[in-house]
Design an enzyme around this catalytic site. Structure first.
Site, PDB file in Angstrom:
ATOM      1  N   GLU A 262     -14.589  95.211 -34.267  1.00 30.09           N
ATOM      2  CA  GLU A 262     -14.857  93.798 -34.519  1.00 30.09           C
ATOM      3  C   GLU A 262     -14.062  93.349 -35.741  1.00 30.09           C
ATOM      4  OE1 GLU A 262     -18.898  91.143 -35.340  1.00 30.09           O
ATOM      5  OE2 GLU A 262     -18.694  93.135 -36.238  1.00 30.09           O
ATOM      6  N   LYS A 322     -19.148  87.365 -28.118  1.00 29.71           N
ATOM      7  CA  LYS A 322     -20.426  87.858 -28.627  1.00 29.71           C
ATOM      8  C   LYS A 322     -21.542  86.869 -28.292  1.00 29.71           C
ATOM      9  CE  LYS A 322     -22.199  89.910 -32.935  1.00 29.71           C
ATOM     10  NZ  LYS A 322     -21.858  90.150 -34.364  1.00 29.71           N
ATOM     11  N   CYS A 376     -21.317  94.849 -32.602  1.00 31.85           N
ATOM     12  CA  CYS A 376     -22.035  94.981 -33.869  1.00 31.85           C
ATOM     13  C   CYS A 376     -23.541  94.709 -33.730  1.00 31.85           C
ATOM     14  CB  CYS A 376     -21.390  94.075 -34.913  1.00 31.85           C
ATOM     15  SG  CYS A 376     -21.888  94.438 -36.623  1.00 31.85           S
TER      16      CYS A 376
END
Length: 518
Positions: A262, A322, A376
């Site tokens: 990321e 995301k 994440c």
């Protein structure tokens, strides 16, 4: 009060990087003994709150490393409220027959609520995420992370029941009761040990592919990470080209797929020709497509945190935007309000959540590979990889940026979540981190390779693709929903019972013939 705080500290001590997973049920047992004692609901809440502070304050200091103590203290206090709710609910159900099961259900219920509300929830600190090295871990393949948490909590409440039995009156059936409870308590972790034999073989699967994870590292840690975006991109390009030279020299295997973390390119490579050229050159040099973590500015001027498939001169392909973005980090709810409390409010991001199923399809020389992506923060949420598996993910990855959290335990806590997810879904999993820790995790939850923090590194492994699913994957969220619903029903029934008993005690205090009104 001291025992309640100790209970929270023991649960904290069960979490990585420590490997004292067995302390979690002990902490739950101590807390259960404290809050199950007869008393008012508010005292149960207070003792639970203290335990929650003892747990979350040392667990979450990384949230305030660069923004001061207020966010850390506020988040810890909010999370502790849910443990206080657990303490209050135990006061309600602690006297019911079979109370250890119902009390463990209360833990599952409050974890479920905390993982859902407010602002989408905060699942960090679920009991399951401290069990990466424990006997309980194989249970994740049956009932997922929620079932794993329930098993740990049930062991703790069973230990509490054992202590209650030991302190009870010696009756002819006393020894039988002690033996029964002890066997039930021991059977829960032993079931996990037995289920370890049912975990997928690390190298077994449909077909293998070779995967490389690149950790480029960053020039410096902190919230000014975005100001370093060209240097961070250059670091990941440089480390990929080093891998390419090692491949050409016969010192490394040829990967089918390369994974960057990321924020490895916070320069939008779709809009910026220089960034696109660098990534294209790196992909061509390594002779493999790269999953690039990038910040993209969309046509409607919104910003997404994305993972793009970049295949050499063919350029960008499918992408994962995301979906579960971090409040107070990637976006700030009620920005105008919180601006009054922190000078860092305007440094929070303006990201918007993406849509999709969490899978990107990567073309390789061995065929198209379906990669499940949880970026994440997403790995903490059950639904992220559940969506990916339903869409046919054959292998999983967690691209992550831990540079904004300094030299903290956060990266090890997140790595433990990835281990639980690998077992839960029966998939090999690759963690690619900007500054560490990157890791290769097999489907049995074992960390095969791991990098140190703050150094450029590359990991390579041949991993199996899999098409089958575990029971946990097929059941999805239903075990947690069922346990939560049952727990809510039990609370309602116990509350009615408690009120009825109080009313009867009040009636017994009135003498016959005595007027009950004024």
């Amino acid at each position: 009060m001291l025992v309640a705080i100790l209970a929270g500290l023991l649960i904290f001590a069960s979490f990585p990087p420590r490997t004292c997973w067995y302390l979690a049920p002990v902490g739950v047992a101590l807390l259960t003994l404290v809050v199950r004692e007869p008393g008012r609901l508010r005292s149960g809440f207070g003792y639970g709150l203290l335990a929650g502070l003892g747990f979350f304050l040392p667990l979450l200091p990384w949230t305030g490393i660069y923004v001061g103590p207020v966010p850390w203290l506020a988040l810890s206090a909010v999370c502790a409220v849910y443990v206080g709710l657990f303490g209050m609910l135990v006061r309600v159900v602690g006297g019911l027959p079979g109370w250890p099961v119902w009390v463990a259900g209360m833990w599952t219920l409050t974890e479920w609520i905390r993982s859902s509300f407010p602002f989408g929830g905060f699942p960090w600190g679920r009991l399951a995420f401290g069990q990466g090295d424990g006997w309980y871990l194989p249970l994740a393949q049956v009932a997922g992370a929620p079932g794993l948490s329930f098993a740990v909590a049930l062991t703790g409440t069973g230990l509490a029941a054992l202590v209650v039995r030991l302190r009870g009156r010696r009756t002819p059936r006393w020894r039988l009761g002690i033996a029964t409870v002890a066997i039930l308590v021991a059977s829960i972790p032993l079931t996990g040990v037995i289920l370890r034999a049912a975990l997928p073989a690390p190298d077994g699967g449909d077909r293998p592919i070779t995967v490389a994870a690149i950790q480029g590292s960053v020039p410096r840690l902190g919230l000014d990470f975005n100001a370093q975006r060209r240097a961070v991109l250059d670091n990941h390009v440089r480390r990929t080209e080093e891998l390419a030279r090692a491949i050409d020299a016969g010192q490394a295997a040829q990967p089918d797929l390369v994974i960057w973390p990321e924020n490895s390119s916070d320069i939008d490579p779709i809009r910026n020709a220089d960034a696109a050229a660098e990534i294209t050159a790196a992909s061509e040099d390594v002779h493999a497509p790269i999953l690039v973590g990038a910040v993209l500015v969309n046509s409607d001027d919104t910003t997404t945190n994305s993972v793009i498939v970049w295949n050499g001169a063919a350029g960008p392909g499918e992408r994962h935007d995301k979906k579960i973005i971090q409040p107070f980090g990637e976006y700030l709810p009620y920005r105008g309000f919180f601006r009054h409390f922190s000078q860092y409010a305007d440094r929070a991001g303006y990201f918007v959540p993406g849509h999709g199923d969490g899978v990107v399809h990567v073309p390789t020389d061995r065929g198209v590979v379906a990669v499940g992506v949880a970026t994440c923060y997403e790995v903490a949420f059950d639904r992220a990889f559940e969506d990916s598996l339903r869409a046919g993910a054959q292998i999983l990855t967690v691209p992550t940026n831990n540079a904004t959290f300094g030299d903290s335990e956060m990266t090890y806590q997140q790595l433990a979540m990835s281990r639980v997810r690998a077992v839960e879904h029966g998939r090999a999993l690759v963690v690619a981190a900007t500054s560490g820790v990157s890791a290769i995790i097999t489907a049995d939850g074992v960390v095969r390779q791991q990098t140190p923090k703050f150094v450029p590194a590359a990991l390579e492994a041949t991993l199996p693709l899999r098409g089958g699913t575990t029971l946990a994957t097929r059941l999805g969220p239903w075990p947690e929903r069922v346990v939560g619903a049952l727990a809510a029903i039990v609370v309602g029934a116990a509350a009615i019972r408690r009120r009825t008993a109080r009313a009867e005690r009040g009636a017994d205090t009135v003498s016959p013939g005595e007027p009950t009104g004024r």
